[in-house]
Design a protein around this motif. Structure first.
Motif, PDB file in Angstrom:
ATOM      1  N   GLY A  70      11.819   3.358  48.667  1.00  0.00           N
ATOM      2  CA  GLY A  70      10.687   2.709  49.300  1.00  0.00           C
ATOM      3  C   GLY A  70       9.601   3.724  49.593  1.00  0.00           C
ATOM      4  O   GLY A  70       9.729   4.917  49.281  1.00  0.00           O
ATOM      5  N   LYS A  71       8.524   3.262  50.198  1.00  0.00           N
ATOM      6  CA  LYS A  71       7.413   4.147  50.539  1.00  0.00           C
ATOM      7  C   LYS A  71       6.923   3.846  51.943  1.00  0.00           C
ATOM      8  O   LYS A  71       7.210   2.785  52.503  1.00  0.00           O
ATOM      9  N   ILE A  72       6.182   4.790  52.492  1.00  0.00           N
ATOM     10  CA  ILE A  72       5.639   4.657  53.841  1.00  0.00           C
ATOM     11  C   ILE A  72       4.122   4.613  53.741  1.00  0.00           C
ATOM     12  O   ILE A  72       3.493   5.547  53.231  1.00  0.00           O
ATOM     13  N   LEU A  73       3.534   3.516  54.204  1.00  0.00           N
ATOM     14  CA  LEU A  73       2.086   3.366  54.270  1.00  0.00           C
ATOM     15  C   LEU A  73       1.645   3.643  55.703  1.00  0.00           C
ATOM     16  O   LEU A  73       2.272   3.156  56.643  1.00  0.00           O
ATOM     17  N   SER A  74       0.596   4.410  55.882  1.00  0.00           N
ATOM     18  CA  SER A  74       0.140   4.761  57.231  1.00  0.00           C
ATOM     19  C   SER A  74      -1.324   4.408  57.396  1.00  0.00           C
ATOM     20  O   SER A  74      -2.110   4.470  56.448  1.00  0.00           O
ATOM     21  N   CYS A  75      -1.694   4.036  58.626  1.00  0.00           N
ATOM     22  CA  CYS A  75      -3.088   3.665  58.877  1.00  0.00           C
ATOM     23  C   CYS A  75      -3.463   3.918  60.321  1.00  0.00           C
ATOM     24  O   CYS A  75      -2.615   3.973  61.213  1.00  0.00           O
ATOM     25  N   GLY A  76      -4.771   4.059  60.548  1.00  0.00           N
ATOM     26  CA  GLY A  76      -5.324   4.254  61.876  1.00  0.00           C
ATOM     27  C   GLY A  76      -6.814   4.482  61.749  1.00  0.00           C
ATOM     28  O   GLY A  76      -7.354   4.587  60.644  1.00  0.00           O
ATOM     29  N   ASN A  77      -7.506   4.566  62.869  1.00  0.00           N
ATOM     30  CA  ASN A  77      -8.959   4.751  62.899  1.00  0.00           C
ATOM     31  C   ASN A  77      -9.313   6.067  63.573  1.00  0.00           C
ATOM     32  O   ASN A  77      -8.642   6.504  64.504  1.00  0.00           O
ATOM     33  N   GLY A  78     -10.390   6.693  63.114  1.00  0.00           N
ATOM     34  CA  GLY A  78     -10.859   7.916  63.750  1.00  0.00           C
ATOM     35  C   GLY A  78      -9.817   9.021  63.697  1.00  0.00           C
ATOM     36  O   GLY A  78      -9.311   9.379  62.635  1.00  0.00           O
ATOM     37  N   GLY A  79      -9.484   9.558  64.884  1.00  0.00           N
ATOM     38  CA  GLY A  79      -8.451  10.597  64.930  1.00  0.00           C
ATOM     39  C   GLY A  79      -7.116  10.098  64.429  1.00  0.00           C
ATOM     40  O   GLY A  79      -6.338  10.856  63.828  1.00  0.00           O
ATOM     41  N   SER A  80      -6.836   8.824  64.633  1.00  0.00           N
ATOM     42  CA  SER A  80      -5.585   8.242  64.136  1.00  0.00           C
ATOM     43  C   SER A  80      -5.591   8.129  62.618  1.00  0.00           C
ATOM     44  O   SER A  80      -4.539   8.200  61.982  1.00  0.00           O
ATOM     45  N   MET A  97      10.258  22.614  54.650  1.00  0.00           N
ATOM     46  CA  MET A  97      11.311  22.888  53.671  1.00  0.00           C
ATOM     47  C   MET A  97      10.827  22.569  52.257  1.00  0.00           C
ATOM     48  O   MET A  97      10.021  21.664  52.066  1.00  0.00           O
ATOM     49  N   GLU A  98      11.329  23.323  51.298  1.00  0.00           N
ATOM     50  CA  GLU A  98      11.050  23.005  49.905  1.00  0.00           C
ATOM     51  C   GLU A  98      11.860  21.773  49.507  1.00  0.00           C
ATOM     52  O   GLU A  98      13.064  21.708  49.734  1.00  0.00           O
ATOM     53  N   ARG A  99      11.190  20.796  48.918  1.00  0.00           N
ATOM     54  CA  ARG A  99      11.862  19.564  48.506  1.00  0.00           C
ATOM     55  C   ARG A  99      10.963  18.818  47.534  1.00  0.00           C
ATOM     56  O   ARG A  99       9.771  19.118  47.416  1.00  0.00           O
ATOM     57  N   PRO A 100      11.509  17.801  46.859  1.00  0.00           N
ATOM     58  CA  PRO A 100      10.668  16.968  45.991  1.00  0.00           C
ATOM     59  C   PRO A 100       9.661  16.180  46.826  1.00  0.00           C
ATOM     60  O   PRO A 100       9.864  15.964  48.030  1.00  0.00           O
ATOM     61  N   PRO A 101       8.574  15.740  46.225  1.00  0.00           N
ATOM     62  CA  PRO A 101       7.591  14.933  46.959  1.00  0.00           C
ATOM     63  C   PRO A 101       8.182  13.592  47.380  1.00  0.00           C
ATOM     64  O   PRO A 101       9.017  13.017  46.683  1.00  0.00           O
ATOM     65  N   LEU A 102       7.744  13.102  48.526  1.00  0.00           N
ATOM     66  CA  LEU A 102       8.217  11.838  49.069  1.00  0.00           C
ATOM     67  C   LEU A 102       7.084  10.816  49.053  1.00  0.00           C
ATOM     68  O   LEU A 102       5.913  11.157  49.204  1.00  0.00           O
ATOM     69  N   ALA A 103       7.453   9.542  48.888  1.00  0.00           N
ATOM     70  CA  ALA A 103       6.456   8.484  48.683  1.00  0.00           C
ATOM     71  C   ALA A 103       5.793   8.077  49.996  1.00  0.00           C
ATOM     72  O   ALA A 103       6.406   7.410  50.831  1.00  0.00           O
ATOM     73  N   ALA A 104       4.555   8.476  50.162  1.00  0.00           N
ATOM     74  CA  ALA A 104       3.777   8.117  51.351  1.00  0.00           C
ATOM     75  C   ALA A 104       2.318   8.009  50.957  1.00  0.00           C
ATOM     76  O   ALA A 104       1.844   8.703  50.065  1.00  0.00           O
ATOM     77  N   MET A 105       1.592   7.129  51.653  1.00  0.00           N
ATOM     78  CA  MET A 105       0.194   6.898  51.323  1.00  0.00           C
ATOM     79  C   MET A 105      -0.576   6.523  52.574  1.00  0.00           C
ATOM     80  O   MET A 105      -0.159   5.635  53.316  1.00  0.00           O
ATOM     81  N   ALA A 106      -1.697   7.204  52.824  1.00  0.00           N
ATOM     82  CA  ALA A 106      -2.583   6.849  53.922  1.00  0.00           C
ATOM     83  C   ALA A 106      -3.588   5.812  53.435  1.00  0.00           C
ATOM     84  O   ALA A 106      -4.206   5.993  52.380  1.00  0.00           O
ATOM     85  N   LEU A 107      -3.765   4.751  54.189  1.00  0.00           N
ATOM     86  CA  LEU A 107      -4.641   3.661  53.790  1.00  0.00           C
ATOM     87  C   LEU A 107      -6.081   3.861  54.249  1.00  0.00           C
ATOM     88  O   LEU A 107      -6.911   2.968  54.083  1.00  0.00           O
TER      89      LEU A 107
END
Length: 222
Positions: A70-80, A97-107
């Motif tokens: 799965g993936k993590i979508l993140s959102c907020g306004n201004g500083g958030s 830590m060194e690791r493979p990239p993880l699925a995340a996206m800022a909206l």
């Protein structure tokens, strides 16, 4: 523009203690700065006992989501919005830590998408339309609002629930309206403070705690 700005600043300085810059004023400013550090440190220690459990649950949910592709979508306004982007970058690239990239996206980063939705529909829809397009069952929404009352973040929560996504809410000021929107499978991380700057400082620490916990859960701890 520089002439106008210089004149404006000069007019402010002429009517403020800065124009004189007396030693006692500099000492008052130093005391004020010291108080910021002290208040921030005290709040973080106070929040530690309250937030350790929800941060643990949120981290476990995030790690499980990522392990299930799965993936993590993140959102907020201004500083958030900056915090949402910061968190996504730590997962997509790496934290400590060194690791493979993880699925995340800022909206909050695609200006063409944000402005087209705001122009054609409403600013309240700028995150929810993205969640409905990109989110799926098993994904998570990280919804950040210092007040807990940001209308577009609340709409994103509605969209996430419609898409059968879990929600991790990062708030302050007793959670605002967002607190009443969360379901039993969501996680609420509410900073026990009313001042926006202090809440944002603890939010950043919370994000780093979750990044570290995700890495530990996925990679193990040495």
């Amino acid at each position: 523009m520089s002439i106008i700005c210089t004149g404006f600043i000069r007019s402010l300085c002429n009517n403020s203690p800065v124009s004189e810059m007396q030693p006692d004023f500099r000492m008052d400013l130093k005391s004020r700065i010291n108080k910021h550090f002290t208040d921030s440190a005290h709040l973080k220690l106070q929040a530690m006992a309250l937030l350790a459990d929800p941060l643990t649950r949120a981290s476990e949910r995030m790690a499980q989501c990522l392990m299930n592709e799965g993936k993590i979508l993140s959102c907020g306004n201004g500083g958030s919005a900056a915090d949402a982007q910061h968190f996504a970058a730590e997962l997509l690239n790496r934290f400590e830590m060194e690791r493979p990239p993880l699925a995340a996206m800022a909206l909050s980063t695609d200006t063409s998408t944000l402005t087209s939705i705001a122009n054609d529909y409403s600013y309240n829809d700028v995150f929810s339309k993205q969640v409905r397009a990109l989110g799926k069952s098993g994904d998570l929404l990280l919804a950040i609002s210092t007040s807990g009352n940001s209308p577009n973040v609340m709409e994103a929560i509605h969209a996430a629930h419609d898409r059968h996504m879990g929600v991790i809410a990062l708030t302050g000021k007793k959670g605002g309206k967002m607190a009443g929107m969360l379901g039993p499978n969501d996680v609420h991380i509410c900073v026990p403070a009313d001042r926006t700057a202090r809440i944002q400082e603890v939010h950043l620490l919370c994000l780093h705690c979750m990044c570290d916990a995700i890495d530990c859960l996925l990679l193990g701890v040495e």
